[in-house]
Design a protein around this motif. Structure first.
Motif, PDB file in Angstrom:
ATOM      1  N   ALA A 117     -10.889  10.608 126.250  1.00  0.00           N
ATOM      2  CA  ALA A 117     -11.773   9.941 127.220  1.00  0.00           C
ATOM      3  C   ALA A 117     -11.800   8.440 126.974  1.00  0.00           C
ATOM      4  O   ALA A 117     -11.781   7.639 127.922  1.00  0.00           O
ATOM      5  CB  ALA A 117     -13.182  10.511 127.101  1.00  0.00           C
ATOM      6  N   ARG A 118     -11.821   8.041 125.696  1.00  0.00           N
ATOM      7  CA  ARG A 118     -11.836   6.602 125.368  1.00  0.00           C
ATOM      8  C   ARG A 118     -10.561   5.931 125.872  1.00  0.00           C
ATOM      9  O   ARG A 118     -10.584   4.837 126.431  1.00  0.00           O
ATOM     10  CB  ARG A 118     -11.959   6.407 123.855  1.00  0.00           C
ATOM     11  CG  ARG A 118     -13.325   6.744 123.299  1.00  0.00           C
ATOM     12  CD  ARG A 118     -13.369   6.434 121.814  1.00  0.00           C
ATOM     13  NE  ARG A 118     -14.682   6.689 121.269  1.00  0.00           N
ATOM     14  CZ  ARG A 118     -15.027   7.795 120.614  1.00  0.00           C
ATOM     15  NH1 ARG A 118     -14.138   8.741 120.397  1.00  0.00           N
ATOM     16  NH2 ARG A 118     -16.247   7.961 120.155  1.00  0.00           N
ATOM     17  N   PRO A 139     -13.211  13.784 118.608  1.00  0.00           N
ATOM     18  CA  PRO A 139     -13.558  14.252 119.955  1.00  0.00           C
ATOM     19  C   PRO A 139     -13.829  13.034 120.842  1.00  0.00           C
ATOM     20  O   PRO A 139     -14.414  12.068 120.394  1.00  0.00           O
ATOM     21  CB  PRO A 139     -14.845  15.055 119.751  1.00  0.00           C
ATOM     22  CG  PRO A 139     -15.007  15.222 118.296  1.00  0.00           C
ATOM     23  CD  PRO A 139     -14.182  14.207 117.591  1.00  0.00           C
ATOM     24  N   GLY A 140     -13.367  13.090 122.026  1.00  0.00           N
ATOM     25  CA  GLY A 140     -13.643  11.978 122.943  1.00  0.00           C
ATOM     26  C   GLY A 140     -12.584  10.887 122.934  1.00  0.00           C
ATOM     27  O   GLY A 140     -12.669   9.943 123.714  1.00  0.00           O
ATOM     28  N   ASP A 141     -11.573  11.023 122.065  1.00  0.00           N
ATOM     29  CA  ASP A 141     -10.538   9.978 122.014  1.00  0.00           C
ATOM     30  C   ASP A 141      -9.758   9.885 123.328  1.00  0.00           C
ATOM     31  O   ASP A 141      -9.392   8.792 123.772  1.00  0.00           O
ATOM     32  CB  ASP A 141      -9.571  10.238 120.859  1.00  0.00           C
ATOM     33  CG  ASP A 141     -10.045   9.587 119.571  1.00  0.00           C
ATOM     34  OD1 ASP A 141     -11.077   8.872 119.627  1.00  0.00           O
ATOM     35  OD2 ASP A 141      -9.403   9.782 118.531  1.00  0.00           O
TER      36      ASP A 141
END
Lengths: 172, 127
Positions: free
Chosen positions: A9-10, A5-7
């Motif tokens: 966004a990264r 999760p959040g990849d």
């Protein structure tokens, strides 16, 4: 490609950093007119090492297109030459990473990328203006690739360690 | 990624690569230095036109048409330099004076290469 999760966004963060660094470098004064450090390549390298070659291509393309639009050089000869060289640089780094394993470190990968960028830039400039006198710049291009590639590689290595400390690579 | 210290991030392959690139660059520079001297001729290569030459001893202002428009080149005691160009980044102007044989000033957007060549070698003097 994206396992946590959040990849996304990264990756977005890296793409934004690439655009900011690219535009900053285009506007900043240079000690030598033909020499550029290639700060925009730092997030591309980080994407390649964090997420793989596909996301790194996305970051590189976003940097070139948005950075080109913001710095006013989009679709001009310098954009085509720099963009083509940027894509070849990505390709070389992706191939070296894939087929040589851990033979080269981040610094080595970065030097390969800088070398590919400089040589491709010379070839594209030659294809555009057709003057073989351009190849007299080859020694300076090699030195520039070694210095800029080495420095960006060290910066990438340091940044990866800092990112690791804040949990950038955590599985959750 | 190496876990300790900054320097161990370099592998042996990195060092060999860096060494090879440095040696190639030094060899190319040394090769150019061997033939380096104050040049006597400015060679002007503009895309779509035959290369033109101009003696550096003949000072003055040159106007050359390129792909984007007119570039102006000043020839003076310090050599030659671009004083006006229609390109965006003006890298050719920031290159400054060129004087040594092999020196280059390039304007890729305007398709212009300025190169310093040597004077014609004297093979023999005949009376």
């Amino acid at each position: 490609m994206f396992k946590r999760p959040g990849d996304v966004a990264r990756l977005g963060l890296l793409a934004s950093a690439a655009i900011v660094l690219f535009v900053f470098e285009a506007l900043a004064p240079r000690p030598l007119p033909w020499m550029k450090l290639g700060l925009g390549n730092l997030p591309v390298l980080l994407s390649l090492l964090s997420f793989g070659s596909g996301p790194a291509l996305a970051v590189s393309s976003i940097k070139l297109v948005v950075g080109g639009l913001l710095s006013g050089g989009f679709a001009g000869p310098a954009f085509v030459i720099g963009g083509g060289a940027g894509l070849v640089s990505w390709l070389v780094m992706a191939l070296i990473k894939r087929y040589t394993g851990r033979l080269f470190s981040v610094v080595g990968l970065s030097i390969w990328g800088a070398l590919a960028h400089q040589l491709c830039q010379l070839l594209l400039a030659y294809a555009y203006i057709g003057q073989s006198g351009l190849f007299s710049l080859l020694p300076l291009s090699l030195i520039s690739a070694l210095l800029s590639g080495g420095l960006i590689g060290l910066l990438a290595w340091w940044t990866l360690h800092q990112l690791q400390k804040i949990g950038w690579f955590n599985r959750t | 990624m190496a876990e300790e210290g900054l320097w161990p991030a370099l592998t042996w392959a990195d060092k060999i690569l860096a060494f090879t690139v440095a040696i190639c660059a030094i060899a190319l520079i040394a090769h150019e230095r061997d033939s380096a001297a104050v040049g006597g001729v400015l060679v002007i290569e503009a895309t779509g036109a035959e290369p033109a030459t101009r003696m550096l001893a003949k000072h003055g202002l040159l106007r050359v048409m390129g792909l984007l428009g007119e570039s102006q080149i000043e020839i003076g005691a310090r050599g030659a330099h671009v004083i006006a160009a229609p390109c965006t980044h003006k890298i050719c102007m920031r290159r400054g004076w060129i004087r040594q044989r092999g020196d280059l000033a390039v304007c890729v957007p305007n398709g212009l290469v300025l190169r310093i060549a040597g004077t014609a070698a004297v093979d023999a003097v005949v009376r």
